[in-house]
Enzyme design. Structure first.
Site, PDB file in Angstrom:
ATOM      1  N   THR A 165     -19.766   8.281  -2.222  1.00  0.00           N
ATOM      2  CA  THR A 165     -20.999   8.279  -1.438  1.00  0.00           C
ATOM      3  C   THR A 165     -21.182   9.513  -0.557  1.00  0.00           C
ATOM      4  OG1 THR A 165     -19.988   7.096   0.423  1.00  0.00           O
ATOM      5  CG2 THR A 165     -21.007   5.760  -1.333  1.00  0.00           C
ATOM      6  N   HIS A 221     -13.886   3.202   4.074  1.00  0.00           N
ATOM      7  CA  HIS A 221     -13.907   3.791   2.736  1.00  0.00           C
ATOM      8  C   HIS A 221     -13.668   2.780   1.622  1.00  0.00           C
ATOM      9  CE1 HIS A 221     -12.443   6.837   5.687  1.00  0.00           C
ATOM     10  NE2 HIS A 221     -13.511   7.433   5.225  1.00  0.00           N
ATOM     11  N   GLU A 257     -12.033   6.376  -0.899  1.00  0.00           N
ATOM     12  CA  GLU A 257     -13.190   5.706  -1.487  1.00  0.00           C
ATOM     13  C   GLU A 257     -13.099   5.697  -3.003  1.00  0.00           C
ATOM     14  OE1 GLU A 257     -17.968   6.276  -1.983  1.00  0.00           O
ATOM     15  OE2 GLU A 257     -17.069   7.049  -0.134  1.00  0.00           O
ATOM     16  N   SER A 317     -19.004  10.946  10.816  1.00  0.00           N
ATOM     17  CA  SER A 317     -17.970  10.224  11.555  1.00  0.00           C
ATOM     18  C   SER A 317     -17.641  10.896  12.882  1.00  0.00           C
ATOM     19  CB  SER A 317     -16.708  10.089  10.690  1.00  0.00           C
ATOM     20  OG  SER A 317     -16.306  11.346  10.177  1.00  0.00           O
ATOM     21  N   CYS A 327     -23.152   7.533  11.406  1.00  0.00           N
ATOM     22  CA  CYS A 327     -24.058   6.759  10.560  1.00  0.00           C
ATOM     23  C   CYS A 327     -23.799   5.277  10.834  1.00  0.00           C
ATOM     24  CB  CYS A 327     -23.818   7.077   9.088  1.00  0.00           C
ATOM     25  SG  CYS A 327     -22.154   6.624   8.514  1.00  0.00           S
ATOM     26  N   SER A 336     -12.762  14.939   6.320  1.00  0.00           N
ATOM     27  CA  SER A 336     -14.069  14.289   6.200  1.00  0.00           C
ATOM     28  C   SER A 336     -14.855  14.975   5.089  1.00  0.00           C
ATOM     29  CB  SER A 336     -14.824  14.379   7.528  1.00  0.00           C
ATOM     30  OG  SER A 336     -16.186  14.043   7.350  1.00  0.00           O
ATOM     31  N   SER A 337     -15.014  14.288   3.971  1.00  0.00           N
ATOM     32  CA  SER A 337     -15.699  14.882   2.818  1.00  0.00           C
ATOM     33  C   SER A 337     -17.115  15.304   3.175  1.00  0.00           C
ATOM     34  CB  SER A 337     -15.724  13.878   1.659  1.00  0.00           C
ATOM     35  OG  SER A 337     -16.437  14.392   0.558  1.00  0.00           O
ATOM     36  N   ASN A 338     -17.840  14.449   3.897  1.00  0.00           N
ATOM     37  CA  ASN A 338     -19.234  14.793   4.174  1.00  0.00           C
ATOM     38  C   ASN A 338     -19.338  15.968   5.132  1.00  0.00           C
ATOM     39  OD1 ASN A 338     -20.317  13.711   7.046  1.00  0.00           O
ATOM     40  ND2 ASN A 338     -18.749  12.305   6.310  1.00  0.00           N
TER      41      ASN A 338
END
Length: 339
Positions: free
Chosen positions: A181, A91, A143, A284, A29, A239-241
């Protein structure tokens, strides 16, 4: 290894036996790209070592590549020698970390994603208006720690609907919510609904906190997961996303979904009886890792991937102002410190 067709979800009879669907958008991103380029350009401009507090982004391959170029990743600022350059990760950090860096005479470059910075500003504004702030997120995530540090006396963490019953506020009419986020959109809305049931006057943030890239990647994985026997999400475990993409794929109807850092982690047993494999990656993840997965599948008889477009992304963030200033000075021949 991908083929972009006009209507990628319609398979010919010949292709019906085996197919690979590739999510678009996927991978980097704007905030991740900005953060990685920040460290790369800092190394080019100042020379090694350049210190980075925490992982610049949550991907072990990206971190390893930057380490090979001379970046030194540390957990806390007391590991950075006085007077050295330190980059803050995408973050974000709390005001206390900024203060510590100043006390130790460190040169700082703040690579916090602007969308995370937006949440920090919202936290400060709500706190300034004396609201109790319910921050939806995961305990221990950098974050969350950075956002909570903006107004620790006003913020309490809510990890999910199960936490809502234990919330204690001073005034039910002055409660607002914010979120990390990189969460699942659906799960966050479920948590917000539970909070609002307890506090009907709950105040929303001025704009959606879950970033555009997180939402787009979740929408894209839903598109490719519905009829997939297997979904492979490329991304690191912290990686949370990326982790959320696996959950979203399963909720959307995928027969199975797994997260891998790269193709070497794919278990060939996952492919037994599988006709349709869908592939995506977290925000990421470098594209080369996705292409490695597609090559792995091609070597095992799966055709070139067919791209499924669900959104277009064109957002670009400028580099941190500290780095832009020094790059401009270097280009003018005055050196990064203006001399």
């Amino acid at each position: 290894m991908s083929t972009d067709l006009g209507n990628p979800l319609v398979l010919s009879p010949e292709e019906a036996e085996r197919a690979v669907l590739l999510a678009a958008p996927r991978g980097y991103c704007a905030g991740v790209d900005r953060a990685v380029v920040t460290v790369e350009q800092a190394l080019d401009l100042y020379g090694a070592p350049v210190y980075v507090r925490k992982q610049i982004v949550h991907n072990k391959h990206v971190v390893a590549d930057l380490e090979a170029r001379g970046a030194v990743f540390v957990e806390e600022l007391d590991e950075v020698p006085e007077g050295q350059t330190v980059v803050f990760s995408a973050h974000g950090v709390s005001p206390a970390v900024h203060a510590q860096a100043e006390e130790r005479g460190l040169k700082t470059i703040d690579a916090t994603c602007p969308l995370v910075t937006k949440v920090h500003h919202e936290a400060k504004r709500f706190a300034g208006e004396d609201y109790d702030i319910l921050l939806i997120g995961h305990e221990g995530h950098e974050e969350v720690e950075g956002t909570a540090g903006e107004a620790p006396e006003h913020i309490q963490l809510v990890q999910g609907p199960e936490d809502v019953a234990d919330i204690v506020v001073r005034d039910p009419a002055k409660v607002a919510w914010l979120s990390q986020t990189t969460l699942s959109v659906d799960e966050t809305l479920e948590t917000v609904a539970a909070i609002r049931e307890r506090f009907p006057q709950l105040l929303d943030p001025p704009s959606d906190d879950i970033c555009y890239a997180t939402q787009n990647r979740q929408l894209a994985v839903k598109e490719i997961a519905r009829d997939a026997d297997l979904v492979i999400v490329v991304g690191s475990g912290n990686s949370s996303n990326s982790v959320r993409l696996v959950e979203v794929a399963l909720e959307a109807g995928a027969g199975a979904a797994y997260r891998v850092d790269d193709a070497s982690e794919i278990d060939e047993a996952w492919l037994e009886g599988v006709r349709t494999v869908s592939v995506t990656s977290g925000a990421s993840v470098p594209e080369a890792l996705v292409q490695g997965v597609l090559s792995f599948l091609a070597e095992r008889g799966y055709p070139d991937a067919r791209a499924v477009h669900s959104a277009e992304e064109s957002l670009i963030f400028a580099l941190p102002k500290e780095l832009r200033r020094d790059l401009k000075a270097a280009a003018a021949g005055t050196g990064p410190d203006g001399r």
